[in-house]
Scaffold this motif. Structure first.
Motif, short mmCIF file in Angstrom:
data_model
loop_
_atom_site.label_atom_id
_atom_site.label_comp_id
_atom_site.label_asym_id
_atom_site.label_seq_id
_atom_site.Cartn_x
_atom_site.Cartn_y
_atom_site.Cartn_z
N ALA A 140 0.80 -1.22 0.00
CA ALA A 140 0.00 0.00 0.00
C ALA A 140 0.83 1.28 0.00
N CYS A 141 2.06 1.20 0.48
CA CYS A 141 2.88 2.41 0.48
C CYS A 141 4.33 2.11 0.15
N GLY A 142 5.07 1.50 1.07
CA GLY A 142 6.51 1.33 0.91
C GLY A 142 6.92 0.55 -0.32
N PHE A 143 6.30 -0.60 -0.55
CA PHE A 143 6.65 -1.39 -1.72
C PHE A 143 6.17 -0.72 -3.00
N GLY A 144 5.01 -0.05 -2.94
CA GLY A 144 4.56 0.70 -4.10
C GLY A 144 5.51 1.83 -4.45
N THR A 145 5.99 2.53 -3.42
CA THR A 145 6.95 3.62 -3.63
C THR A 145 8.23 3.10 -4.26
N ALA A 146 8.75 2.00 -3.71
CA ALA A 146 9.98 1.42 -4.25
C ALA A 146 9.79 0.96 -5.69
N TYR A 147 8.66 0.32 -5.96
CA TYR A 147 8.39 -0.21 -7.31
C TYR A 147 8.34 0.92 -8.34
N GLU A 148 7.66 1.99 -8.00
CA GLU A 148 7.57 3.11 -8.94
C GLU A 148 8.95 3.69 -9.22
N GLY A 149 9.74 3.88 -8.15
CA GLY A 149 11.08 4.41 -8.34
C GLY A 149 11.96 3.53 -9.20
N LEU A 150 11.81 2.21 -9.07
CA LEU A 150 12.60 1.28 -9.87
C LEU A 150 12.10 1.18 -11.30
N GLY A 192 34.40 -2.17 -10.95
CA GLY A 192 34.84 -0.79 -11.02
C GLY A 192 33.97 0.12 -11.85
N ARG A 193 32.88 -0.41 -12.42
CA ARG A 193 32.05 0.42 -13.30
C ARG A 193 31.09 1.32 -12.54
N GLY A 194 30.71 0.94 -11.34
CA GLY A 194 29.63 1.62 -10.64
C GLY A 194 28.31 0.96 -10.95
N ALA A 195 27.26 1.36 -10.26
CA ALA A 195 25.94 0.75 -10.43
C ALA A 195 25.18 1.38 -11.58
N ALA A 196 24.64 0.55 -12.46
CA ALA A 196 23.88 1.07 -13.60
C ALA A 196 22.60 1.74 -13.16
N THR A 197 21.99 1.23 -12.10
CA THR A 197 20.77 1.83 -11.54
C THR A 197 20.95 2.02 -10.05
N VAL A 198 20.47 3.14 -9.55
CA VAL A 198 20.62 3.49 -8.14
C VAL A 198 19.31 4.08 -7.64
N ILE A 199 18.90 3.70 -6.43
CA ILE A 199 17.74 4.32 -5.82
C ILE A 199 18.12 4.80 -4.43
N ASP A 200 17.85 6.08 -4.16
CA ASP A 200 18.11 6.61 -2.81
C ASP A 200 16.82 6.60 -2.00
N SER A 253 17.27 7.15 -9.06
CA SER A 253 15.91 7.47 -8.61
C SER A 253 15.94 7.99 -7.18
N LEU A 254 15.26 9.11 -6.95
CA LEU A 254 15.17 9.70 -5.62
C LEU A 254 13.75 9.50 -5.11
N VAL A 255 13.59 8.74 -4.01
CA VAL A 255 12.26 8.50 -3.45
C VAL A 255 12.15 8.89 -1.98
N GLY A 256 13.28 9.14 -1.31
CA GLY A 256 13.24 9.50 0.10
C GLY A 256 12.75 10.91 0.31
N GLU A 257 11.82 11.08 1.25
CA GLU A 257 11.26 12.41 1.54
C GLU A 257 12.24 13.26 2.35
N GLY A 258 12.11 14.58 2.21
CA GLY A 258 12.81 15.53 3.07
C GLY A 258 14.25 15.78 2.67
N GLY A 259 14.90 16.67 3.43
CA GLY A 259 16.31 16.95 3.23
C GLY A 259 16.60 17.74 1.97
N TYR A 282 15.80 10.80 -11.67
CA TYR A 282 14.35 10.72 -11.63
C TYR A 282 13.89 11.01 -10.21
N ALA A 283 12.84 11.80 -10.08
CA ALA A 283 12.21 12.03 -8.78
C ALA A 283 10.84 11.36 -8.82
#
Length: 363
Positions: free
Chosen positions: A165-175, A248-256, A278-284, A302-303
């Motif tokens: 309902a919230c956390g997994f939905g938020t993560a899924y959209e960001g990914l 040594g390449r770094g991550a192709a996809t990243v979510i904060d 992808s930025l999904v964390g609120e605040g700051g 992406y936000a």
């Protein structure tokens, strides 16, 4: 549509309110009657979200640009799932006995955002969030708009539904925004409940490797035991860990998912050339060196804010297809009567997700 109940409902129920002084109070309230287009749910599980803690539990603060406190003193909780026990006139999709997840915003239904299923972005005066402007899921029963309900597959539990309902939905959209797939690795920064969700969903979406970064030793240990992450590191170890995992390449996809300035900076620094973040964390705030970190690496940012109603339903189906249960990230469960203890733990340093459950007889 059958508008009668499958079993008698009581006249009163328990419900949790948040006074804004770092306590949770259990009240006795009347069980509501569904009106046209509404359903009454018997709640199976209801999650505690970080936004509830940050904007309601400690003090009633403004959220999302609302003038004055966003919380209206209603029953708290915007992560509910349960069973329909009564359907009001005009309901056409859900009826008694149906298991559902509740999308946590009831929008106007007419604006472009609502028509796209993003009621979270509705700006009409009629917009009301469960647990913020209208009664939410921290109760034995919930009055919900039928239009905000999503089918909960039989293979998933009510706790699974609450997390979707919230956390997994938020993560899924960001990914989804950054197109996670088997062609590259996924870095998850911040391993609170949303970060744990991102790791699990990223695994389901086929990420080649999933790497987690988290400052809390307690949360790192919990995440490492979930069999989701290929590597889990503290922030000071992140550069070496990501380099070792990605040649040594770094991550192709990243979510904060940290919502912190250091976490966001780390996410950008550890992204690969042509990476997607992808930025999904609120605040700051977001602070970064531009040339080397962004321009020269050709990064795309992406936000993302929560998800849409159709994507939430899609996620529930995908979790079944992937054989994944969100419930695995839950570290602590409490009965409604113990809501104060549950909030104290969630506001402190819980290992994983904290949920309120309805007790025996619910799965």
């Amino acid at each position: 549509m059958n508008t009668t109940t499958t079993a008698p409902t009581p006249a009163t129920m328990r419900g949790v309110r948040l006074p804004g002084d770092s306590t949770a109070v259990v009240d006795t309230l009347p069980v509501p009657e569904p009106g046209p287009g509404q359903v009454l749910l018997r709640i199976g599980a209801s999650g505690i979200c970080g936004s509830d803690i940050g904007f309601i539990y400690h003090e009633h603060k403004t959220h999302r640009g609302i003038d004055g406190p966003a919380y209206r003193g209603v029953v708290a909780g915007h992560e509910p799932s349960g069973t329909v026990v009564r359907a009001g006139a005009g309901c056409r999709r859900f009826g008694p006995g149906d298991r559902v997840i509740v999308y946590h915003i009831a929008g106007c239904g007419l604006c472009d955002n609502c028509r796209r299923g993003f009621m979270i972005s509705c700006t009409a005066p009629a917009r009301a969030a469960y647990g913020w402007q209208r009664d939410g899921g921290h109760a034995q029963y919930l009055l919900a708009e039928e239009s905000t309900c999503v089918p909960l597959p039989d293979e998933l539990s009510f706790v699974d539904g609450a997390l979707i309902a919230c956390g997994f939905g938020t993560a899924y959209e960001g990914l989804r925004r950054i197109g996670v797939n088997g062609d590259g690795d996924l870095l998850v920064v911040g391993l609170g409940p949303v970060g744990l969700a991102a790791g699990m969903v990223g695994r389901g979406m086929g990420a080649a490797r999933v790497i987690g970064v988290e400052p809390s030793r307690r949360r790192r240990d919990w995440a490492a035991g979930l069999d989701v992450f290929d590597a889990v590191a503290a922030p000071e170890e992140a550069a070496d860990t990501v380099a070792a995992a990605t040649a040594g390449r770094g991550a192709a996809t990243v979510i904060d998912c940290s919502g912190s300035r250091p976490g966001r900076s780390l996410a950008l620094e550890q992204a690969a050339e042509w990476g997607r973040v992808s930025l999904v964390g609120e605040g700051g705030t977001l602070e970064t060196e531009v040339s080397d970190t962004l321009l020269h690496k050709q990064l795309t940012l992406y936000a993302s804010w929560v998800t849409s109603l159709p994507a939430m339903a899609e996620l529930a189906r995908n979790l079944v297809r992937w054989g994944l249960s969100p419930e695995r990230v839950v570290s602590d469960r409490f009965d409604l009567a113990d809501a104060d203890a549950a909030y104290r733990l969630a506001a402190g340093e819980s290992r994983g997700k904290v949920v309120l459950t309805a007790g025996a007889g619910q799965r």
